[in-house]
Design a protein around this motif. Structure first.
Motif, mmCIF file in Angstrom:
data_model
loop_
_atom_site.group_PDB
_atom_site.id
_atom_site.type_symbol
_atom_site.label_atom_id
_atom_site.label_comp_id
_atom_site.label_asym_id
_atom_site.label_seq_id
_atom_site.Cartn_x
_atom_site.Cartn_y
_atom_site.Cartn_z
ATOM 1 N N ALA A 42 0.828 -1.205 0.000
ATOM 2 C CA ALA A 42 0.000 0.000 0.000
ATOM 3 C C ALA A 42 0.866 1.259 0.000
ATOM 4 C CB ALA A 42 -0.920 -0.006 1.217
ATOM 5 N N ALA A 43 1.956 1.227 0.780
ATOM 6 C CA ALA A 43 2.846 2.390 0.837
ATOM 7 C C ALA A 43 3.504 2.646 -0.519
ATOM 8 C CB ALA A 43 3.912 2.184 1.910
ATOM 9 N N PHE A 44 3.959 1.565 -1.177
ATOM 10 C CA PHE A 44 4.560 1.727 -2.501
ATOM 11 C C PHE A 44 3.536 2.243 -3.515
ATOM 12 C CE2 PHE A 44 7.972 -1.394 -1.186
ATOM 13 C CZ PHE A 44 9.010 -0.477 -1.305
ATOM 14 N N ALA A 45 2.298 1.746 -3.428
ATOM 15 C CA ALA A 45 1.260 2.192 -4.362
ATOM 16 C C ALA A 45 0.992 3.686 -4.205
ATOM 17 C CB ALA A 45 -0.019 1.386 -4.135
ATOM 18 N N LEU B 145 1.889 6.629 -6.963
ATOM 19 C CA LEU B 145 0.854 7.574 -7.402
ATOM 20 C C LEU B 145 1.306 9.016 -7.197
ATOM 21 C CD1 LEU B 145 -2.025 8.291 -8.322
ATOM 22 C CD2 LEU B 145 -2.750 8.038 -5.927
ATOM 23 N N VAL B 146 1.845 9.309 -6.014
ATOM 24 C CA VAL B 146 2.267 10.684 -5.718
ATOM 25 C C VAL B 146 3.431 11.100 -6.611
ATOM 26 C CG1 VAL B 146 3.273 12.179 -3.949
ATOM 27 C CG2 VAL B 146 1.429 10.591 -3.351
ATOM 28 N N TRP B 147 4.441 10.204 -6.734
ATOM 29 C CA TRP B 147 5.573 10.539 -7.603
ATOM 30 C C TRP B 147 5.125 10.718 -9.050
ATOM 31 C CZ3 TRP B 147 8.299 5.785 -5.162
ATOM 32 C CH2 TRP B 147 8.725 6.118 -3.873
ATOM 33 N N GLY B 148 4.202 9.879 -9.486
ATOM 34 C CA GLY B 148 3.698 9.994 -10.852
ATOM 35 C C GLY B 148 2.994 11.320 -11.094
ATOM 36 N N THR C 296 -8.784 10.201 -0.856
ATOM 37 C CA THR C 296 -7.834 9.092 -1.027
ATOM 38 C C THR C 296 -7.121 8.723 0.276
ATOM 39 O OG1 THR C 296 -7.510 9.682 -3.341
ATOM 40 C CG2 THR C 296 -5.853 8.276 -2.329
ATOM 41 N N PRO C 297 -6.563 9.680 1.032
ATOM 42 C CA PRO C 297 -5.932 9.291 2.306
ATOM 43 C C PRO C 297 -6.915 8.640 3.282
ATOM 44 C CG PRO C 297 -5.244 11.497 1.669
ATOM 45 C CD PRO C 297 -6.345 11.111 0.750
ATOM 46 N N LEU C 298 -8.162 9.096 3.282
ATOM 47 C CA LEU C 298 -9.151 8.497 4.175
ATOM 48 C C LEU C 298 -9.412 7.040 3.800
ATOM 49 C CD1 LEU C 298 -11.749 11.408 4.536
ATOM 50 C CD2 LEU C 298 -10.049 10.658 6.200
ATOM 51 N N VAL C 299 -9.479 6.756 2.509
ATOM 52 C CA VAL C 299 -9.704 5.385 2.055
ATOM 53 C C VAL C 299 -8.522 4.498 2.453
ATOM 54 C CG1 VAL C 299 -9.971 3.908 0.024
ATOM 55 C CG2 VAL C 299 -11.219 6.075 0.171
ATOM 56 N N VAL C 300 -7.305 5.001 2.225
ATOM 57 C CA VAL C 300 -6.103 4.223 2.557
ATOM 58 C C VAL C 300 -6.035 3.953 4.059
ATOM 59 C CG1 VAL C 300 -3.587 4.263 2.588
ATOM 60 C CG2 VAL C 300 -4.830 5.066 0.567
ATOM 61 N N ILE C 301 -6.263 4.974 4.866
ATOM 62 C CA ILE C 301 -6.186 4.821 6.323
ATOM 63 C C ILE C 301 -7.283 3.880 6.821
ATOM 64 C CG2 ILE C 301 -6.475 6.038 8.513
ATOM 65 C CD1 ILE C 301 -5.145 8.468 7.180
#
Length: 266
Positions: free
Chosen positions: A50-53, A57-60, A93-98
């Motif tokens: 999840a962290a790599f994904a 995304l952010v780097w892209g 997006t951060p809410l979904v990940v968390i």
């Protein structure tokens, strides 16, 4: 450049041993030794995925913005106060990940800390400055370690073991890395957890909490053996006179009253 990086990675990985490659697949975790390790191992690997994904995304997006909106002239671009789709994206997006990480963490935690099953073996662990005491409660024998005499914990393979953790002095942390499990040992509070060792072998244990001047001495050995070897070791402790149960004194009396055997001072 990308081809060179990939070729270099392949070259490095092909030079690694099979054991090292397996550890890479576990993202640094040691070889598992209990039935419960997949719960922690899968959560660990999943969190890294999840962290790599998120990172990709952010780097892209950063690289895309650098290329797509690079300066092309001296003309000032159109100024906007907000962009609703983008603001919605970086809020939701951060809410979904968390939320996803929270769900899996709580679910695995509840399974890992479940002690409702009747254990086959009960071991009372006392973390004292600066070593460990192991009470084999079912066998009525014990082993006491010192800073110069590293204790060895014996466990029968394939049997569920329940550890109860107590401390007479300061906070320690009971940790066997190959079990993927550690738990604080807190004065005045008894913690417990269960594991089922499923692979015979020798393992290392240690205190994972900085507990004082000789914290580095709080190490112990773990031997996961067959049931017959386990019984032989219990008999050896009896033959050496190490029978009964060692009790941890109340906090505050440790300096005057060391670990005490039920029925008399030890």
């Amino acid at each position: 450049m990308a081809a060179a990086v990939i070729a270099g990675a392949v070259f490095v990985l092909t030079g690694c041993s099979a054991e090292t490659n397996e550890q890479w697949s576990r993202l640094g975790l040691p070889e598992p030794a209990t039935e419960e390790t997949p719960l922690i191992g899968n959560l660990w690997v999943g969190s890294w995925i999840a962290a790599f994904a998120v990172g990709i995304l952010v780097w892209g997006l950063i690289l895309w913005a650098v290329v797509a909106y690079r300066r092309r002239s001296d003309e000032l671009p159109t100024q906007t106060r907000f962009n609703m789709p983008i603001e919605f994206l970086y809020t939701v997006t951060p809410l979904v990940v968390i939320a996803a990480l929270f769900y899996f963490t709580v679910d695995h935690q509840n399974q890992i800390l479940d002690t409702s099953e009747e254990p086959d073996v009960e071991i009372g662990v006392i973390g004292q400055q600066w070593s460990w005491t192991f009470n084999y409660l079912d066998e009525d024998v014990y082993e006491v370690g010192t800073t110069t005499d590293i204790p060895t914990l014996y466990l029968p393979v394939g049997q569920t073991v329940e550890f109860t953790l107590d401390s007479p002095d300061v906070i320690h942390s009971f940790w066997i890395p190959s079990f993927y499990m550690k738990m604080d040992v807190i004065p005045g509070r008894t913690n417990s957890f269960q594991v089922t060792p499923d692979r015979q072998g020798s393992y290392s244990g240690k205190c994972a909490e900085l507990c004082g001047a000789y914290h580095s001495s709080m190490v112990f050995n773990v031997e996961v053996v067959s049931e017959q070897e386990y019984e032989d070791q219990m008999q050896q402790l009896r033959d050496e006179g190490q029978t009964g149960e060692i009790e941890a004194p109340l906090r505050g009396s440790y300096s005057e009253t060391p670990l005490t055997e039920a029925g008399g001072e030890q």
